[in-house]
Design a protein around this motif. Structure first.
Motif, PDB file in Angstrom:
ATOM      1  N   MET A  43     -50.340 -57.197  22.977  1.00 22.14           N
ATOM      2  CA  MET A  43     -51.656 -56.555  22.830  1.00 22.14           C
ATOM      3  C   MET A  43     -52.712 -57.600  22.484  1.00 22.14           C
ATOM      4  SD  MET A  43     -52.759 -53.441  20.310  1.00 22.14           S
ATOM      5  CE  MET A  43     -52.656 -54.354  18.776  1.00 22.14           C
ATOM      6  N   ILE A  44     -53.778 -57.584  23.226  1.00 21.94           N
ATOM      7  CA  ILE A  44     -54.855 -58.532  22.961  1.00 21.94           C
ATOM      8  C   ILE A  44     -55.803 -57.935  21.913  1.00 21.94           C
ATOM      9  CG2 ILE A  44     -55.944 -57.749  25.139  1.00 21.94           C
ATOM     10  CD1 ILE A  44     -56.428 -61.152  23.385  1.00 21.94           C
ATOM     11  N   THR A  45     -55.730 -58.494  20.717  1.00 25.25           N
ATOM     12  CA  THR A  45     -56.602 -57.985  19.643  1.00 25.25           C
ATOM     13  C   THR A  45     -57.810 -58.908  19.493  1.00 25.25           C
ATOM     14  OG1 THR A  45     -55.241 -59.175  18.061  1.00 25.25           O
ATOM     15  CG2 THR A  45     -54.782 -56.837  18.317  1.00 25.25           C
ATOM     16  N   ILE A  46     -58.877 -58.352  19.052  1.00 25.45           N
ATOM     17  CA  ILE A  46     -60.107 -59.130  18.922  1.00 25.45           C
ATOM     18  C   ILE A  46     -60.168 -59.826  17.565  1.00 25.45           C
ATOM     19  CG2 ILE A  46     -61.444 -57.667  20.486  1.00 25.45           C
ATOM     20  CD1 ILE A  46     -62.698 -56.566  17.730  1.00 25.45           C
ATOM     21  N   ASN A  47     -61.033 -60.802  17.465  1.00 19.21           N
ATOM     22  CA  ASN A  47     -61.313 -61.454  16.184  1.00 19.21           C
ATOM     23  C   ASN A  47     -61.912 -60.395  15.256  1.00 19.21           C
ATOM     24  OD1 ASN A  47     -62.536 -62.780  14.030  1.00 19.21           O
ATOM     25  ND2 ASN A  47     -63.405 -64.422  15.285  1.00 19.21           N
ATOM     26  N   PRO A  48     -61.177 -60.003  14.209  1.00 12.39           N
ATOM     27  CA  PRO A  48     -61.641 -58.883  13.385  1.00 12.39           C
ATOM     28  C   PRO A  48     -62.960 -59.173  12.666  1.00 12.39           C
ATOM     29  CG  PRO A  48     -59.810 -59.995  12.313  1.00 12.39           C
ATOM     30  CD  PRO A  48     -59.933 -60.605  13.682  1.00 12.39           C
ATOM     31  N   HIS A  49     -63.264 -60.466  12.463  1.00 17.87           N
ATOM     32  CA  HIS A  49     -64.497 -60.801  11.749  1.00 17.87           C
ATOM     33  C   HIS A  49     -65.741 -60.386  12.532  1.00 17.87           C
ATOM     34  CE1 HIS A  49     -61.859 -62.737   8.990  1.00 17.87           C
ATOM     35  NE2 HIS A  49     -61.489 -63.644   9.866  1.00 17.87           N
ATOM     36  N   TYR A  50     -65.608 -60.329  13.867  1.00 13.67           N
ATOM     37  CA  TYR A  50     -66.750 -59.898  14.689  1.00 13.67           C
ATOM     38  C   TYR A  50     -67.154 -58.464  14.353  1.00 13.67           C
ATOM     39  CZ  TYR A  50     -67.227 -63.913  17.847  1.00 13.67           C
ATOM     40  OH  TYR A  50     -67.489 -65.149  18.370  1.00 13.67           O
ATOM     41  N   GLN A  51     -66.200 -57.694  13.839  1.00 15.81           N
ATOM     42  CA  GLN A  51     -66.516 -56.303  13.501  1.00 15.81           C
ATOM     43  C   GLN A  51     -67.388 -56.178  12.256  1.00 15.81           C
ATOM     44  OE1 GLN A  51     -62.257 -55.117  14.003  1.00 15.81           O
ATOM     45  NE2 GLN A  51     -63.162 -53.327  14.993  1.00 15.81           N
ATOM     46  N   LYS A  52     -67.460 -57.288  11.492  1.00 23.52           N
ATOM     47  CA  LYS A  52     -68.312 -57.262  10.302  1.00 23.52           C
ATOM     48  C   LYS A  52     -69.771 -57.517  10.671  1.00 23.52           C
ATOM     49  CE  LYS A  52     -64.739 -59.644   7.651  1.00 23.52           C
ATOM     50  NZ  LYS A  52     -64.450 -61.013   7.198  1.00 23.52           N
ATOM     51  N   LEU A  53     -70.008 -58.077  11.870  1.00 22.39           N
ATOM     52  CA  LEU A  53     -71.376 -58.434  12.261  1.00 22.39           C
ATOM     53  C   LEU A  53     -72.259 -57.200  12.319  1.00 22.39           C
ATOM     54  CD1 LEU A  53     -70.594 -60.935  15.138  1.00 22.39           C
ATOM     55  CD2 LEU A  53     -71.736 -61.513  12.989  1.00 22.39           C
ATOM     56  N   GLN A  54     -73.473 -57.349  11.828  1.00 21.61           N
ATOM     57  CA  GLN A  54     -74.450 -56.274  11.931  1.00 21.61           C
ATOM     58  C   GLN A  54     -75.161 -56.434  13.263  1.00 21.61           C
ATOM     59  OE1 GLN A  54     -74.593 -53.938   9.272  1.00 21.61           O
ATOM     60  NE2 GLN A  54     -72.713 -55.139   9.089  1.00 21.61           N
ATOM     61  N   ASP A  55     -75.380 -55.340  13.960  1.00 23.35           N
ATOM     62  CA  ASP A  55     -76.114 -55.441  15.215  1.00 23.35           C
ATOM     63  C   ASP A  55     -77.492 -55.963  14.909  1.00 23.35           C
ATOM     64  OD1 ASP A  55     -74.316 -54.711  17.135  1.00 23.35           O
ATOM     65  OD2 ASP A  55     -74.574 -52.583  16.715  1.00 23.35           O
ATOM     66  N   SER A  56     -77.927 -56.932  15.697  1.00 22.16           N
ATOM     67  CA  SER A  56     -79.272 -57.436  15.484  1.00 22.16           C
ATOM     68  C   SER A  56     -80.242 -56.535  16.236  1.00 22.16           C
ATOM     69  CB  SER A  56     -79.382 -58.874  15.971  1.00 22.16           C
ATOM     70  OG  SER A  56     -80.726 -59.266  15.860  1.00 22.16           O
TER      71      SER A  56
END
Ligand SMILES: *Cc1c(COP(=O)(O)O)cnc(C)c1O
Length: 406
Positions: free
Chosen positions: A1-14
């Motif tokens: 399973m290709i999982t994403i970098n979980p830290h990207y989920q912390k980013l706030q939408d600009s």
């Protein structure tokens, strides 16, 4: 399973620039005959100086001839450019930086974004508020922060830039490891004095920390008492990396050329506390991930240092500073407290109301677009940023309209 970098989920939408353009589009649609003046942009508007264009063309012609054609260049940049940088931007200011401490790149954005990867993931990062979002988001992506809670990331030490400290934060009372500073500042336009900068250099020595100094707006400094480089401060070469760019200096935003200075004596530490060289690490990283800036672009950048080039970039800076001066004078006369605009192309205006409220007011009543300060961090709430990057005629017109609207 290709999982994403979980830290990207912390980013706030600009939402900032997207929201601005949505509101501007809606206004224009409702008022098709109103002409909108944009003082919200962080991009230059005047073309490249002719000295750069001539060198650029010459570089292209050389690429067309087998005898002068250039393939891959040195990944750290051509010596002809690095020598000029070391001499003109540093030696002349009394800062001892040699050509082999200069790394030419495609942008101060990419350099200030990428540099963090040579440091450990557990370092404590200090980031100004309000801020150029690149410093913060790249550390979020790398996992150096905790979650976003109540408007701020956990584990980040925020350096509040407020009216109380003249928009130049003092070093924190706690220990931090990696410090981002930017002067003249985006978005506030504030500048730092030599003694204030010295206190940061001293702090870095005492705490074994490292300063990342973004001097992208150095070309707008006119006050001779202000430092242009952090290396004008004794001992800074051991504790600081500096970013520079031809973007705002010479109109290279769409041409792409910048550079970073990493002195050979600059130090970081390994897990056992032994000194390590960020210069060597960055060199190693570049040789793996980068193949240099195009030859004609470096030729164009080198022309900035010719006699004509120096005169032309001075005129470019003066043009925007004249706009900035007008904006600052007019806004001040209207009763707004302002910072910046004298040694910087940005004016940070105390809105005396919610940032978005003043944004909407200026748009609907004056047809002028600004940038709401809240988009640059919690401390930006209650402020707007006005940019001098436009024609003088447009700035004049915008100021007349704001005056009659308020
Ligand atoms: C515009 C700007 C830069 C320049 O970025 P480039 O990638 O060189 O165009 C760097 N830092 C700040 C704070 C800026 O506003």
């Amino acid at each position: 399973m290709i999982t994403i970098n979980p830290h990207y989920q912390k980013l706030q939408d600009s939402y900032l620039f997207a929201t601005i353009s949505k509101r501007v589009d809606a206004f224009q649609k409702a008022n098709p005959d109103r002409e909108i003046i944009k003082l919200g942009i962080g991009d230059v508007t005047l073309p490249l100086p002719s000295a750069c264009i001539d060198a650029f063309r010459q570089g292209v012609d050389e690429m067309a001839d087998e005898k002068t054609f250039q393939g891959y260049g040195p990944y750290e940049g051509y010596l002809f450019l690095r020598e000029k940088i070391a001499e003109s931007d540093f030696a002349k200011r009394g800062a001892r930086i040699s050509a082999d401490e200069v790394f030419v790149s495609d942008g101060a954005k990419s350099d200030s974004a990428n540099i963090q990867e040579i440091f450990s993931n557990d370092v404590i990062v200090a980031i100004p508020d309000p801020v150029y979002p690149v410093y913060l988001d790249t550390n979020v992506m790398a996992g150096r922060t905790g979650a976003f809670e109540a408007g701020r990331y956990q584990r980040v030490v925020y350096l509040d830039s407020t009216k109380a400290n003249g928009f130049v934060p003092e070093p924190p009372s706690s220990a931090v490891d990696l410090i981002y500073l930017c002067y003249p500042n985006n978005p506030t336009g504030a500048t730092i004095s030599k003694s204030q900068l010295r206190s940061w250099v001293d702090y870095a020595h005492q705490n074994k920390a490292l300063i990342l100094y973004d001097a992208a707006y150095v070309a707008f400094i006119r006050d001779p008492s202000l430092p242009q480089s952090i290396y004008e401060i004794e001992g800074a070469d051991e504790v600081a990396i500096e970013f520079r760019s031809f973007s705002k200096t010479a109109g290279f935003t769409g041409t792409r050329c910048a550079y970073s200075i990493i002195p050979k004596v600059c130090r970081a530490f390994d897990q056992s506390g032994n000194r390590r060289s960020p210069h060597q690490l960055w060199e190693r990283r570049l040789s793996t991930k980068f193949n240099g800036v195009s030859y004609p672009v470096q030729k164009a950048a080198a022309a900035v240092y010719s006699e004509t080039g120096q005169k032309q970039i001075r005129e470019l800076g003066d043009y925007y500073l004249r706009n900035a001066g007008l904006i600052r004078r007019e806004m001040t006369a209207l009763g707004f407290d302002c910072v910046g605009g004298d040694n910087s192309p940005y004016i940070w205006v105390n809105a005396k109301m919610d940032s978005w409220k003043l944004f909407d007011l200026l748009l609907s009543e004056a047809g002028v677009v600004c940038t709401p300060g809240a988009g640059f961090g919690a401390c930006g709430e209650g402020y707007i940023r006005l940019s001098a990057f436009n024609s003088y005629q447009n700035v004049e017109k915008a100021m007349v309209r704001i005056k009659s609207a308020l």
